[in-house]
Design a protein around this motif. Structure first.
Motif, PDB file in Angstrom:
ATOM      1  N   ALA A 533      52.911  -2.624   2.999  1.00 11.09           N
ATOM      2  CA  ALA A 533      53.721  -3.616   3.707  1.00 11.09           C
ATOM      3  C   ALA A 533      54.345  -2.942   4.917  1.00 11.09           C
ATOM      4  O   ALA A 533      55.519  -3.139   5.203  1.00 11.09           O
ATOM      5  CB  ALA A 533      54.780  -4.179   2.777  1.00 11.09           C
ATOM      6  N   ALA A 534      53.560  -2.107   5.598  1.00 13.80           N
ATOM      7  CA  ALA A 534      54.117  -1.299   6.685  1.00 13.80           C
ATOM      8  C   ALA A 534      53.890  -1.907   8.068  1.00 13.80           C
ATOM      9  O   ALA A 534      54.594  -1.580   9.022  1.00 13.80           O
ATOM     10  CB  ALA A 534      53.506   0.108   6.643  1.00 13.80           C
ATOM     11  N   ALA A 535      52.911  -2.803   8.182  1.00 16.51           N
ATOM     12  CA  ALA A 535      52.538  -3.328   9.494  1.00 16.51           C
ATOM     13  C   ALA A 535      53.722  -4.019  10.179  1.00 16.51           C
ATOM     14  O   ALA A 535      54.605  -4.544   9.504  1.00 16.51           O
ATOM     15  CB  ALA A 535      51.385  -4.314   9.337  1.00 16.51           C
ATOM     16  N   PRO A 536      53.745  -4.025  11.520  1.00 17.22           N
ATOM     17  CA  PRO A 536      54.835  -4.688  12.247  1.00 17.22           C
ATOM     18  C   PRO A 536      54.868  -6.197  11.993  1.00 17.22           C
ATOM     19  O   PRO A 536      55.912  -6.821  12.062  1.00 17.22           O
ATOM     20  CB  PRO A 536      54.540  -4.408  13.720  1.00 17.22           C
ATOM     21  N   GLU A 537      53.698  -6.769  11.715  1.00 19.28           N
ATOM     22  CA  GLU A 537      53.635  -8.188  11.348  1.00 19.28           C
ATOM     23  C   GLU A 537      53.210  -8.290   9.901  1.00 19.28           C
ATOM     24  O   GLU A 537      52.184  -7.739   9.517  1.00 19.28           O
ATOM     25  CB  GLU A 537      52.565  -8.895  12.191  1.00 19.28           C
ATOM     26  N   LEU A 538      53.977  -9.009   9.107  1.00 18.84           N
ATOM     27  CA  LEU A 538      53.638  -9.133   7.685  1.00 18.84           C
ATOM     28  C   LEU A 538      53.108 -10.534   7.424  1.00 18.84           C
ATOM     29  O   LEU A 538      53.672 -11.513   7.908  1.00 18.84           O
ATOM     30  CB  LEU A 538      54.887  -8.966   6.835  1.00 18.84           C
ATOM     31  N   VAL A 539      52.057 -10.624   6.624  1.00 13.19           N
ATOM     32  CA  VAL A 539      51.591 -11.938   6.196  1.00 13.19           C
ATOM     33  C   VAL A 539      51.886 -12.081   4.703  1.00 13.19           C
ATOM     34  O   VAL A 539      51.372 -11.319   3.889  1.00 13.19           O
ATOM     35  CB  VAL A 539      50.079 -12.109   6.440  1.00 13.19           C
ATOM     36  N   LEU A 540      52.761 -13.019   4.379  1.00  9.92           N
ATOM     37  CA  LEU A 540      53.055 -13.277   2.967  1.00  9.92           C
ATOM     38  C   LEU A 540      52.174 -14.420   2.487  1.00  9.92           C
ATOM     39  O   LEU A 540      52.110 -15.477   3.126  1.00  9.92           O
ATOM     40  CB  LEU A 540      54.521 -13.661   2.766  1.00  9.92           C
ATOM     41  N   ALA A 541      51.509 -14.217   1.353  1.00 10.83           N
ATOM     42  CA  ALA A 541      50.684 -15.269   0.767  1.00 10.83           C
ATOM     43  C   ALA A 541      51.604 -16.372   0.236  1.00 10.83           C
ATOM     44  O   ALA A 541      52.802 -16.151   0.055  1.00 10.83           O
ATOM     45  CB  ALA A 541      49.847 -14.682  -0.361  1.00 10.83           C
ATOM     46  N   PRO A 542      51.049 -17.584  -0.030  1.00  9.84           N
ATOM     47  CA  PRO A 542      51.874 -18.633  -0.637  1.00  9.84           C
ATOM     48  C   PRO A 542      52.561 -18.105  -1.900  1.00  9.84           C
ATOM     49  O   PRO A 542      51.931 -17.408  -2.701  1.00  9.84           O
ATOM     50  CB  PRO A 542      50.849 -19.715  -1.010  1.00  9.84           C
ATOM     51  N   TRP A 543      53.832 -18.367  -2.049  1.00  6.63           N
ATOM     52  CA  TRP A 543      54.635 -17.954  -3.215  1.00  6.63           C
ATOM     53  C   TRP A 543      54.638 -16.441  -3.412  1.00  6.63           C
ATOM     54  O   TRP A 543      54.851 -15.966  -4.509  1.00  6.63           O
ATOM     55  CB  TRP A 543      54.158 -18.626  -4.507  1.00  6.63           C
ATOM     56  N   GLU A 544      54.435 -15.694  -2.365  1.00 13.78           N
ATOM     57  CA  GLU A 544      54.491 -14.245  -2.543  1.00 13.78           C
ATOM     58  C   GLU A 544      55.917 -13.736  -2.341  1.00 13.78           C
ATOM     59  O   GLU A 544      56.647 -14.181  -1.446  1.00 13.78           O
ATOM     60  CB  GLU A 544      53.555 -13.503  -1.577  1.00 13.78           C
ATOM     61  N   GLY A 545      56.320 -12.802  -3.183  1.00 18.18           N
ATOM     62  CA  GLY A 545      57.603 -12.130  -3.014  1.00 18.18           C
ATOM     63  C   GLY A 545      57.356 -10.644  -3.072  1.00 18.18           C
ATOM     64  O   GLY A 545      56.561 -10.174  -3.896  1.00 18.18           O
ATOM     65  N   LEU A 546      58.001  -9.893  -2.185  1.00 21.27           N
ATOM     66  CA  LEU A 546      57.780  -8.448  -2.223  1.00 21.27           C
ATOM     67  C   LEU A 546      59.043  -7.675  -1.836  1.00 21.27           C
ATOM     68  O   LEU A 546      60.007  -8.223  -1.299  1.00 21.27           O
ATOM     69  CB  LEU A 546      56.596  -8.041  -1.328  1.00 21.27           C
ATOM     70  N   VAL A 547      59.004  -6.393  -2.141  1.00 17.30           N
ATOM     71  CA  VAL A 547      60.103  -5.498  -1.813  1.00 17.30           C
ATOM     72  C   VAL A 547      59.534  -4.319  -1.023  1.00 17.30           C
ATOM     73  O   VAL A 547      58.531  -3.724  -1.426  1.00 17.30           O
ATOM     74  CB  VAL A 547      60.785  -4.950  -3.090  1.00 17.30           C
ATOM     75  N   VAL A 548      60.161  -4.019   0.124  1.00 15.79           N
ATOM     76  CA  VAL A 548      59.761  -2.877   0.944  1.00 15.79           C
ATOM     77  C   VAL A 548      60.932  -1.907   1.052  1.00 15.79           C
ATOM     78  O   VAL A 548      62.068  -2.342   1.271  1.00 15.79           O
ATOM     79  CB  VAL A 548      59.435  -3.295   2.402  1.00 15.79           C
ATOM     80  N   ARG A 549      60.641  -0.611   0.925  1.00 16.43           N
ATOM     81  CA  ARG A 549      61.690   0.395   1.127  1.00 16.43           C
ATOM     82  C   ARG A 549      61.625   0.829   2.579  1.00 16.43           C
ATOM     83  O   ARG A 549      60.548   1.132   3.087  1.00 16.43           O
ATOM     84  CB  ARG A 549      61.445   1.588   0.198  1.00 16.43           C
ATOM     85  N   THR A 550      62.761   0.830   3.247  1.00 19.73           N
ATOM     86  CA  THR A 550      62.732   1.126   4.677  1.00 19.73           C
ATOM     87  C   THR A 550      62.408   2.598   4.914  1.00 19.73           C
ATOM     88  O   THR A 550      62.716   3.455   4.074  1.00 19.73           O
ATOM     89  CB  THR A 550      64.080   0.797   5.360  1.00 19.73           C
ATOM     90  N   ALA A 551      61.788   2.833   6.037  1.00 19.67           N
ATOM     91  CA  ALA A 551      61.395   4.204   6.386  1.00 19.67           C
ATOM     92  C   ALA A 551      62.644   5.040   6.656  1.00 19.67           C
ATOM     93  O   ALA A 551      63.665   4.520   7.066  1.00 19.67           O
ATOM     94  CB  ALA A 551      60.503   4.173   7.626  1.00 19.67           C
ATOM     95  N   GLY A 552      62.546   6.337   6.436  1.00 17.32           N
ATOM     96  CA  GLY A 552      63.642   7.246   6.797  1.00 17.32           C
ATOM     97  C   GLY A 552      64.668   7.446   5.717  1.00 17.32           C
ATOM     98  O   GLY A 552      64.671   6.833   4.702  1.00 17.32           O
TER      99      GLY A 552
END
Ligand code: GLC
Ligand code: CA
Length: 552
Positions: A533-552
């Motif tokens: 989930a690192a790309a500058p543009e994120l595509v979320l699928a229908p009903w998708e939920g996700l968690v990303v840890r920020t860089a640094g």
């Protein structure tokens, strides 16, 4: 205090009668629970709450207790409980017992004595009062029980009335009597001494009633809600949430705080959310209260945003909200979501990433649905007392309110595998409540190991929550809808130098957005096949939920 384990745990509710039958009588039991503990440890929950397994005539499936210090024989005995507590602790989990303090069974020896004569020493253990008319033929006042209808019941031999906040066979204890207080606090100690880590307190806002027995006021309200129990044109000012009850929460807290290991109390308080919160007494009363507004909340971006922000605002540190989507009284969440697994995965992502203590209800992890049961085949006492109500009324309530009055429908046996008994009991044994006609893959065996399954989604989120401090103890800041787009709800959580961003696409359309955490690391997604989930543009699928840890 800030880092007490119970603030960071996830609780899983077991309804003992329905979890696993180890001895072939069609009734779940404690040895059955012990046999299945590895499922819960693998799932990744931290705490198990057991609905009551005390001695009981079982007219309200154990919420009618006739001995608080023994176990109903069909479930086991005290030695089995000791083994259960040990087995839970051995797996690094905690034990929460259900405590019904407000009332006993009418078969409890205390009540049998109490009703035997007006001068019996136990008379004053319950709430008795003279009737209003000569001959005592009218109830003492207008008080309705929580379930509607007068809560007063006439006892002819002693010519007085006794009060029940719930069903007529559940007489209320009298908390104005110091003996009752001492006995019940002693009961808490009895179980704390055996090693339990906390209690779930049944209808705990009902402990005291007005000392002068004044009428409840009129209220412009017919049907109650999860926020407001006023109903049938009556308020509950004299029967619920009394100042004496709130003060008693502090007594209860002192008892658990007297034990090592941060034990805790979670209360069932059917009241407006501010009143539920008041039972926490600014951090000196209940540690947690159930919040029920989520039960029926729409799975829509605006609703999620609103609820997350309201719970967070009303429960600032050291308070903390709870996330409840189902229990043994209410329609299963997934059935309110049309039985849909994708929506259920997103709902899990919401529940397990927001700030607060999640309460899971057994079977939720595999998507168990309501099992429709006609009123005439029901065992639920709430249904039995309304047998004159024709079936079409039940059906209408179900379709109009999305609610079931028949609590049996959410209490059916746990679905372990795809066999005829769902693996709940031996083949050929009849389970105490019927299973759905078609299990439809909503079982542990069907889903284990499949990354697309609801079960594996729960596992991933539970493990992610456990491993990432930001998820189990972080504070929460909602992302602006302008940042995420209105279809996506997001929040940022930070703790111990770690920041994560949660993004939930609560719609049935894919959604592209600017990544609020570009270059970050994927922590977990409802999509078991997503790897980054690192790309500058994120595509979320229908009903998708996700968690990303920020860089640094
Ligand atoms: C609570 C319980 C419910 C029970 C009632 C009376 O609401 O959750 O199952 O019937 O109290 O004890
Ligand atoms: Ca059994």
């Amino acid at each position: 205090m800030q880092n007490s384990w119970w603030r960071e745990t996830v609780v899983y509710q077991i309804y003992p009668r329905s979890f696993f039958d180890s001895n072939g009588d069609g009734i779940g039991d404690l040895d059955g629970i012990i046999a299945k503990l590895d499922h819960l440890a693998d799932l990744g929950v931290g705490t198990i709450w057991f609905s009551p397994f005390y001695a009981s005539p079982q007219r309200d499936v154990g919420y009618d207790i006739c001995d608080y210090r023994t176990v109903a024989p069909e479930y086991g005995d005290l030695a089995t409980v000791d083994r259960l507590i040990q087995a839970v602790h051995a797996r690094g989990m905690k034990v929460v017992m259900d405590m019904v303090m407000n009332h006993t069974s009418d078969q409890h020896p205390w009540f049998v004595e109490s009703r035997s004569s007006r001068d019996n020493p136990k008379r004053d253990w319950y709430v008795w009062h003279d009737g209003r008319k000569p001959g005592g033929k009218a109830p003492p006042n207008n008080w309705n029980a929580m379930i509607g209808g007068s809560g007063w019941h006439y006892d002819a031999p002693t010519d007085q009335w006794f009060w029940t906040q719930f069903l007529p066979f559940q007489p209320d204890l009298n908390y104005r009597n110091p003996e009752v207080q001492a006995e019940m606090l002693g009961t808490l100690r009895f179980w704390l001494d055996r090693g339990v880590d906390g209690f779930r307190l049944d209808i705990v806002n009902a402990l005291f009633e007005d000392a002068e027995f004044r009428d409840n006021p009129f209220a412009w309200r017919l049907i109650p809600s999860d926020d407001d129990p006023r109903m049938l044109f009556q308020g509950s000012d004299r029967t619920l949430n009394l100042p004496e009850t709130l003060a008693f929460m502090k007594e209860l807290r002192r008892v658990v705080d007297g034990y090592p290991g941060d034990r805790f109390l979670v209360g069932e308080v059917n009241a407006p959310i501010e009143m539920a919160q008041a039972h926490c007494c600014d951090g000196h009363g209940l540690n947690l209260v159930f919040l029920f507004r989520s039960l029926k909340a729409a799975l829509k971006p605006a609703t999620i945003r609103e609820l997350v922000s309201e719970y967070d605002r009303l429960f600032p540190d050291p308070l903390i909200p709870t996330w409840v989507f189902g229990n043994h009284d209410r329609a299963r969440r997934i059935s309110r979501l049309g039985g849909d697994m994708a929506r259920a995965r997103l709902n899990a992502a919401w529940q397990l990433t927001a700030r607060g203590v999640p309460f899971l209800y057994y079977g939720e992890e595999v998507g168990m649905v309501q099992r429709p049961i006609p009123a005439r085949d029901s065992q639920d006492a709430l249904v039995l007392r309304m047998q004159w109500v024709p079936q079409f009324v039940y059906d209408a309530i179900r379709s109009l309110m999305g609610e079931s009055i028949n609590r049996d429908e959410c209490r059916t046996p746990m679905q372990w595998d795809g066999t005829a008994t769902a693996g709940f009991c031996a083949q050929g044994v009849k389970p105490w409540l019927p299973l759905p006609d078609d299990l439809g893959g909503r079982t542990v065996a069907d889903q284990a190991g499949n990354p697309d399954s609801l079960l594996e989604c729960y596992r991933r989120f539970l493990h992610a929550r456990r491993e990432n401090p930001a998820l189990h103890r972080g504070d929460l800041a909602l992302l602006d809808a302008a940042e995420t787009g209105k279809d996506v709800v997001g929040w940022r959580r930070t703790a111990d130098g770690q920041t994560v961003v949660v993004l939930l696409n609560a719609t049935n359309r894919a959604h592209t957005l600017r990544n609020p955490a570009p270059g970050g690391t994927l922590v977990v997604s409802t999509d078991g096949r997503r790897t980054d989930a690192a790309a500058p543009e994120l595509v979320l699928a229908p009903w998708e939920g996700l968690v990303v840890r920020t860089a640094g």
